[in-house]
Design a protein around this motif. Structure first.
Motif, PDB file in Angstrom:
ATOM      1  N   THR A 168       0.723  -1.245  -0.054  1.00 23.26           N
ATOM      2  CA  THR A 168       0.008  -0.133   0.005  1.00 23.26           C
ATOM      3  C   THR A 168       1.239   1.185  -0.170  1.00 23.26           C
ATOM      4  O   THR A 168       0.351   2.320  -1.008  1.00 23.26           O
ATOM      5  N   THR A 169       1.960   1.187   0.960  1.00 24.55           N
ATOM      6  CA  THR A 169       2.936   2.419   0.799  1.00 24.55           C
ATOM      7  C   THR A 169       2.914   2.557  -0.484  1.00 24.55           C
ATOM      8  O   THR A 169       3.375   3.656  -0.988  1.00 24.55           O
ATOM      9  N   ALA A 170       3.491   1.920  -1.113  1.00 26.64           N
ATOM     10  CA  ALA A 170       4.423   2.020  -2.755  1.00 26.64           C
ATOM     11  C   ALA A 170       3.653   2.229  -3.753  1.00 26.64           C
ATOM     12  O   ALA A 170       3.921   3.557  -4.697  1.00 26.64           O
ATOM     13  N   VAL A 171       2.239   1.780  -3.801  1.00 24.50           N
ATOM     14  CA  VAL A 171       1.214   2.174  -4.202  1.00 24.50           C
ATOM     15  C   VAL A 171       0.859   4.033  -4.228  1.00 24.50           C
ATOM     16  O   VAL A 171       0.652   4.263  -5.279  1.00 24.50           O
ATOM     17  N   VAL A 172       0.417   3.818  -2.714  1.00 26.36           N
ATOM     18  CA  VAL A 172       0.038   5.332  -2.812  1.00 26.36           C
ATOM     19  C   VAL A 172       1.481   6.174  -3.547  1.00 26.36           C
ATOM     20  O   VAL A 172       0.742   7.601  -3.790  1.00 26.36           O
ATOM     21  N   GLY A 175       2.152   5.856  -6.471  1.00 21.92           N
ATOM     22  CA  GLY A 175       1.131   5.750  -8.023  1.00 21.92           C
ATOM     23  C   GLY A 175       1.148   6.661  -9.175  1.00 21.92           C
ATOM     24  O   GLY A 175       0.514   6.016  -9.940  1.00 21.92           O
ATOM     25  N   TYR A 176       2.158   7.631  -9.510  1.00 21.15           N
ATOM     26  CA  TYR A 176       2.130   7.910  -9.975  1.00 21.15           C
ATOM     27  C   TYR A 176       2.814   7.847 -11.419  1.00 21.15           C
ATOM     28  O   TYR A 176       3.054   8.170 -12.687  1.00 21.15           O
ATOM     29  N   LEU A 177       3.575   6.692 -11.384  1.00 18.73           N
ATOM     30  CA  LEU A 177       4.618   6.172 -12.485  1.00 18.73           C
ATOM     31  C   LEU A 177       4.128   5.557 -13.280  1.00 18.73           C
ATOM     32  O   LEU A 177       2.914   4.497 -12.307  1.00 18.73           O
ATOM     33  N   GLU A 178       4.331   6.105 -14.478  1.00 20.85           N
ATOM     34  CA  GLU A 178       4.201   5.250 -15.719  1.00 20.85           C
ATOM     35  C   GLU A 178       4.444   3.934 -16.544  1.00 20.85           C
ATOM     36  O   GLU A 178       5.728   3.718 -15.708  1.00 20.85           O
ATOM     37  N   GLU A 179       3.880   3.264 -16.780  1.00 22.42           N
ATOM     38  CA  GLU A 179       4.623   2.096 -17.846  1.00 22.42           C
ATOM     39  C   GLU A 179       5.889   2.670 -18.582  1.00 22.42           C
ATOM     40  O   GLU A 179       6.095   3.701 -19.641  1.00 22.42           O
ATOM     41  N   TYR A 199       9.757  -1.402  -3.753  1.00 25.14           N
ATOM     42  CA  TYR A 199       8.738  -2.539  -3.352  1.00 25.14           C
ATOM     43  C   TYR A 199       7.960  -2.037  -4.689  1.00 25.14           C
ATOM     44  O   TYR A 199       7.194  -3.105  -5.675  1.00 25.14           O
ATOM     45  N   CYS A 200       7.804  -1.016  -4.914  1.00 27.21           N
ATOM     46  CA  CYS A 200       7.569  -0.140  -6.222  1.00 27.21           C
ATOM     47  C   CYS A 200       7.652  -0.776  -7.334  1.00 27.21           C
ATOM     48  O   CYS A 200       6.481  -0.606  -8.495  1.00 27.21           O
ATOM     49  N   ALA A 201       8.870  -1.484  -7.991  1.00 21.11           N
ATOM     50  CA  ALA A 201       9.558  -1.783  -8.952  1.00 21.11           C
ATOM     51  C   ALA A 201       8.534  -3.518  -9.150  1.00 21.11           C
ATOM     52  O   ALA A 201       8.186  -3.449 -10.098  1.00 21.11           O
TER      53      ALA A 201
END
Length: 202
Positions: A168-172, A175-179, A199-201
């Motif tokens: 959840t921390t990574a997504v929140v 979350g602005y990162l795009e493909e 973790y976001c990766a």
């Protein structure tokens, strides 16, 4: 998550390291399964803790992902620790296995560490993935890591973080990162500033 990404995007790069080397998702999964088999051969099972006393980089990521692949709990440690605070954190975590940078190991001399049985380097994380027992069921609420506090009064406290919290921390936060975009990990991985973008990766 790693299994799913390796199937869906086997040739996509998941990590680029400081030395210029990189992993695709498929390569990452292969390396992680091999390292997990090595940890498992030392007795690491679901719910066990594994200390990672390493600088940020490939060995730290490998230790982290391999530990969690078994359902074990990743315990990254500040590379500045020494003396009583080092002894406190190791004993508080209760891990029997530590993956440590060789330059740090001498600091363990003279400490009372009754639970610590194996101190290995990252080079020892090469097991036979064909023998890996990967049947552990990992739930969202299971503990993923124990992060020890900095900027605290008294001895560092171990914060228990479940998988869902880190996800959840990574997504929140990211979350602005795009493909096709990348994120720079410039903070140490014994701190949430280094773990959450990693973790976001995934």
């Amino acid at each position: 998550m790693l299994d799913a990404r390796a199937v869906r995007y086997p040739d996509r790069r998941v990590a680029l390291f400081e030395d210029g080397s990189s992993w695709t998702y498929a390569e990452c999964r292969q390396r992680v399964r091999s390292a997990a088999a090595a940890l498992q051969a030392l007795g690491v099972r679901k719910g066990d803790r594994v200390n990672a006393w390493l600088p940020t980089g490939m060995p730290m990521v490998l230790t982290w992902f391999a530990t969690n692949y078994l359902g074990a709990i990743f315990v990254p440690m500040n590379t500045a620790y020494r003396g009583q605070v080092l002894e406190h954190v190791i004993n508080s975590a209760g891990a029997s296995v530590m993956v440590a940078h060789p330059d740090l190991v001498e600091r363990l001399s003279g400490l009372d560490l009754p639970k610590l049985r194996h101190v290995i380097g990252a080079s020892a994380l090469e097991g036979d993935a064909a023998n890996l027992d990967d049947c552990a069921v990992i739930d969202h609420w299971d503990i993923q890591c124990i992060i020890y506090t900095s900027g605290t009064t008294g001895p560092s406290k171990g914060v228990l973080s479940p998988y869902l919290q880190l996800y959840t921390t990574a997504v929140v936060n990211y979350g602005y990162l795009e493909e096709g975009e990348s994120i720079l990990v410039n903070l140490p991985m014994f701190h949430v500033g280094g773990t959450s973008p990693t973790y976001c990766a995934l």
